[in-house]
Design an enzyme around this catalytic site. Structure first.
Site, PDB file in Angstrom:
ATOM      1  N   LYS A   1      14.507  10.164  10.622  1.00 22.03           N
ATOM      2  CA  LYS A   1      15.890  10.665  10.615  1.00 22.03           C
ATOM      3  C   LYS A   1      16.021  11.906  11.510  1.00 22.03           C
ATOM      4  O   LYS A   1      17.109  12.427  11.707  1.00 22.03           O
ATOM      5  CB  LYS A   1      16.317  11.030   9.186  1.00 22.03           C
ATOM      6  CG  LYS A   1      16.080   9.950   8.133  1.00 22.03           C
ATOM      7  CD  LYS A   1      17.279   9.112   7.897  1.00 22.03           C
ATOM      8  CE  LYS A   1      17.079   8.019   6.881  1.00 22.03           C
ATOM      9  NZ  LYS A   1      17.072   8.438   5.497  1.00 22.03           N
TER      10      LYS A   1
ATOM     11  N   CYS B   1      26.888  11.047  -2.173  1.00 17.42           N
ATOM     12  CA  CYS B   1      26.793   9.752  -1.515  1.00 17.42           C
ATOM     13  C   CYS B   1      25.701   8.907  -2.165  1.00 17.42           C
ATOM     14  O   CYS B   1      25.338   9.122  -3.328  1.00 17.42           O
ATOM     15  CB  CYS B   1      26.588   9.886  -0.006  1.00 17.42           C
ATOM     16  SG  CYS B   1      27.077   8.356   0.853  1.00 17.42           S
TER      17      CYS B   1
ATOM     18  N   ARG C   1      24.582  -0.626   4.683  1.00 19.09           N
ATOM     19  CA  ARG C   1      24.799   0.801   4.957  1.00 19.09           C
ATOM     20  C   ARG C   1      23.654   1.614   4.359  1.00 19.09           C
ATOM     21  O   ARG C   1      22.803   1.093   3.654  1.00 19.09           O
ATOM     22  CB  ARG C   1      26.161   1.263   4.414  1.00 19.09           C
ATOM     23  CG  ARG C   1      26.407   0.926   2.955  1.00 19.09           C
ATOM     24  CD  ARG C   1      27.188   1.981   2.263  1.00 19.09           C
ATOM     25  NE  ARG C   1      26.476   3.238   2.261  1.00 19.09           N
ATOM     26  CZ  ARG C   1      25.508   3.547   1.395  1.00 19.09           C
ATOM     27  NH1 ARG C   1      25.112   2.702   0.474  1.00 19.09           N
ATOM     28  NH2 ARG C   1      24.903   4.726   1.456  1.00 19.09           N
ATOM     29  N   GLY C   2      23.706   2.940   4.670  1.00 18.47           N
ATOM     30  CA  GLY C   2      22.593   3.814   4.293  1.00 18.47           C
ATOM     31  C   GLY C   2      21.666   3.877   5.494  1.00 18.47           C
ATOM     32  O   GLY C   2      21.272   2.830   6.039  1.00 18.47           O
ATOM     33  N   ALA C   3      21.333   5.092   5.913  1.00 15.95           N
ATOM     34  CA  ALA C   3      20.619   5.256   7.181  1.00 15.95           C
ATOM     35  C   ALA C   3      19.286   4.496   7.221  1.00 15.95           C
ATOM     36  O   ALA C   3      18.941   3.888   8.236  1.00 15.95           O
ATOM     37  CB  ALA C   3      20.397   6.748   7.438  1.00 15.95           C
ATOM     38  N   GLY C   4      18.551   4.525   6.143  1.00 14.59           N
ATOM     39  CA  GLY C   4      17.262   3.825   6.119  1.00 14.59           C
ATOM     40  C   GLY C   4      17.441   2.313   6.146  1.00 14.59           C
ATOM     41  O   GLY C   4      16.746   1.604   6.883  1.00 14.59           O
TER      42      GLY C   4
ATOM     43  N   ASP D   1      21.485  11.468   7.516  1.00 14.40           N
ATOM     44  CA  ASP D   1      21.629  10.440   8.563  1.00 14.40           C
ATOM     45  C   ASP D   1      20.957  10.889   9.851  1.00 14.40           C
ATOM     46  O   ASP D   1      20.508  10.057  10.638  1.00 14.40           O
ATOM     47  CB  ASP D   1      23.107  10.137   8.802  1.00 14.40           C
ATOM     48  CG  ASP D   1      23.706   9.414   7.604  1.00 14.40           C
ATOM     49  OD1 ASP D   1      24.071  10.097   6.623  1.00 14.40           O
ATOM     50  OD2 ASP D   1      23.748   8.171   7.627  1.00 14.40           O
TER      51      ASP D   1
ATOM     52  N   ASN E   1      24.998  14.507   7.384  1.00 15.30           N
ATOM     53  CA  ASN E   1      25.029  13.591   6.242  1.00 15.30           C
ATOM     54  C   ASN E   1      26.488  13.327   5.880  1.00 15.30           C
ATOM     55  O   ASN E   1      27.405  13.865   6.497  1.00 15.30           O
ATOM     56  CB  ASN E   1      24.249  14.194   5.061  1.00 15.30           C
ATOM     57  CG  ASN E   1      23.992  13.180   3.968  1.00 15.30           C
ATOM     58  OD1 ASN E   1      23.525  12.077   4.231  1.00 15.30           O
ATOM     59  ND2 ASN E   1      24.315  13.514   2.731  1.00 15.30           N
ATOM     60  N   LYS E   2      26.685  12.497   4.872  1.00 16.27           N
ATOM     61  CA  LYS E   2      28.032  12.058   4.471  1.00 16.27           C
ATOM     62  C   LYS E   2      29.024  13.215   4.416  1.00 16.27           C
ATOM     63  O   LYS E   2      28.695  14.302   3.944  1.00 16.27           O
ATOM     64  CB  LYS E   2      27.929  11.384   3.092  1.00 16.27           C
ATOM     65  CG  LYS E   2      29.205  10.789   2.574  1.00 16.27           C
ATOM     66  CD  LYS E   2      29.796   9.755   3.504  1.00 16.27           C
ATOM     67  CE  LYS E   2      28.786   8.693   3.874  1.00 16.27           C
ATOM     68  NZ  LYS E   2      29.252   7.804   4.946  1.00 16.27           N
TER      69      LYS E   2
ATOM     70  N   ARG F   1      26.792   1.632  14.837  1.00 16.27           N
ATOM     71  CA  ARG F   1      27.196   2.904  14.218  1.00 16.27           C
ATOM     72  C   ARG F   1      26.515   4.031  14.983  1.00 16.27           C
ATOM     73  O   ARG F   1      25.337   3.950  15.292  1.00 16.27           O
ATOM     74  CB  ARG F   1      26.819   2.932  12.729  1.00 16.27           C
ATOM     75  CG  ARG F   1      27.663   1.963  11.908  1.00 16.27           C
ATOM     76  CD  ARG F   1      27.537   2.215  10.419  1.00 16.27           C
ATOM     77  NE  ARG F   1      28.231   3.412  10.004  1.00 16.27           N
ATOM     78  CZ  ARG F   1      28.055   3.979   8.807  1.00 16.27           C
ATOM     79  NH1 ARG F   1      27.192   3.463   7.951  1.00 16.27           N
ATOM     80  NH2 ARG F   1      28.737   5.055   8.469  1.00 16.27           N
TER      81      ARG F   1
END
Ligand code: RI2
Length: 318
Positions: free
Chosen positions: A230, A125, A16-19, A194, A204-205, A59
């Protein structure tokens, strides 16, 4: 890790985590290309397109994922033989991974310039890019203190608190709903992203927009640390970013929900912070006010390449 395993782990948020999602997707395309046995270009392209579709389906919100896949996959259509197609795709995949890692590090260097000695920073987050700024400032010897939120329901704040603690950063761990209560002690908020739309809104979260609102009210700066991939080119065409809603099981067990027949549990994973509440976006290419998102998309993501906008596969109506 093979393609299916990577896709499963992204879907279940083991990755997980966008990057990180973007880098793992690029690595999965690399491995899938290496392991395949396609003898002609058409079957190789088909195989790789199916892999890209599978990865994109994992996702829906983090634009880093389709942007990474796009960078790796798009030039395939200009190839004329399978050998060079494979080689070029594999090179692009590994180049993306390298670029992404360097971007996170560069964001740390640039972001640390916006932190002052003695600052109290709130983060929400678990963002590599946001942490890169905070850790860089700490490494430079600044005396900083952090408020890290818990991040219900997946508790990514635990990872953030552990990372900061291991690095020796003084950290306060708080429940998400305490963010406004503590805002009067905070000098600066830094979160990741994100996705960033052409009008500078930051996805974002879940909970980020409440924090931005509280920061705005308290006249505390709200910075976003995000790699240029992003930013969402499709939003130039008026498309909206789909906000992922995950299983209610993440919030209440099926047994517990069974005792609450009139209750619907909702679990949106992200929210949208309008540009008005964002002071600056820190990217590897420099800092931008949110109003300059269009410029970032145009100059850093080369959106005006018609191929790129004609068949973007990854933006859907909200
Ligand atoms: P980096 C995460 O999403 C969080 O929303 C975080 O702020 C964002 O990705 C960016 O993270 P999730 O995968 O790319 O936890 O900066 O749902 O690491």
């Amino acid at each position: 890790m093979n393609l299916e395993e990577t896709a499963r782990k992204i879907r279940t948020m083991e990755i997980r985590g966008a990057g990180r999602i973007a880098r793992h997707a690029a690595k999965a395309l690399y491995t899938h290309s290496m392991e395949g046995e396609s003898s002609d270009l058409a079957s190789y392209c088909q195989r790789m397109n199916e892999a890209a579709d599978l990865l994109i389906s994992t996702r829906p919100t983090a634009v880093s994922l389709p942007n990474a896949i796009n960078l790796v996959m798009k030039p395939l259509k200009y190839e004329t033989d399978v050998l060079s197609a494979r080689q070029n795709l594999e090179e692009r995949a590994m180049a993306f991974v390298k670029r992404s890692e360097e971007a996170v590090s560069r964001i740390g260097t640039i972001g640390a310039r916006h932190i002052r000695d003695g600052d109290v920073i709130l983060t929400h987050c678990n963002s590599e890019a946001a942490l890169s700024c905070i850790l860089k400032a700490h490494k430079q010897g600044m005396n900083i203190e952090v408020y890290a939120t818990e991040v219900r329901p997946r508790n990514q704040g635990h990872i953030t608190a552990k990372t900061l603690s291991d690095a020796g950063v003084r950290t306060n761990f708080i429940v998400d709903s305490a963010a406004r209560y503590f805002m009067k002690e905070v000098d600066l908020c830094i979160t990741g992203a994100d996705a960033i739309t052409v009008n500078g809104s930051v996805i974002n979260k879940i909970g980020t927009s409440q924090i931005a609102l509280a920061a705005h009210e308290a006249r505390v700066s709200f910075l976003v640390a995000a790699e240029t991939y992003k930013f969402a080119p499709c939003t130039i065409l008026g498309e909206r970013i789909l906000i992922e809603e995950r299983s209610p099981d993440e919030i209440l067990s099926p047994e517990m929900r069974g005792t609450l027949p009139n209750v619907t549990v909702r679990n949106p994973t992200f929210d949208i912070t309008p540009a008005d509440y964002v002071d600056l976006i820190i990217t590897e290419a420099g800092v931008y006010p949110p109003e300059m998102a269009y410029t970032v998309i145009r100059e850093q993501l080369h959106w005006d390449n018609e191929d790129m906008i004609s068949d973007l596969p990854y933006c859907e109506e909200e």
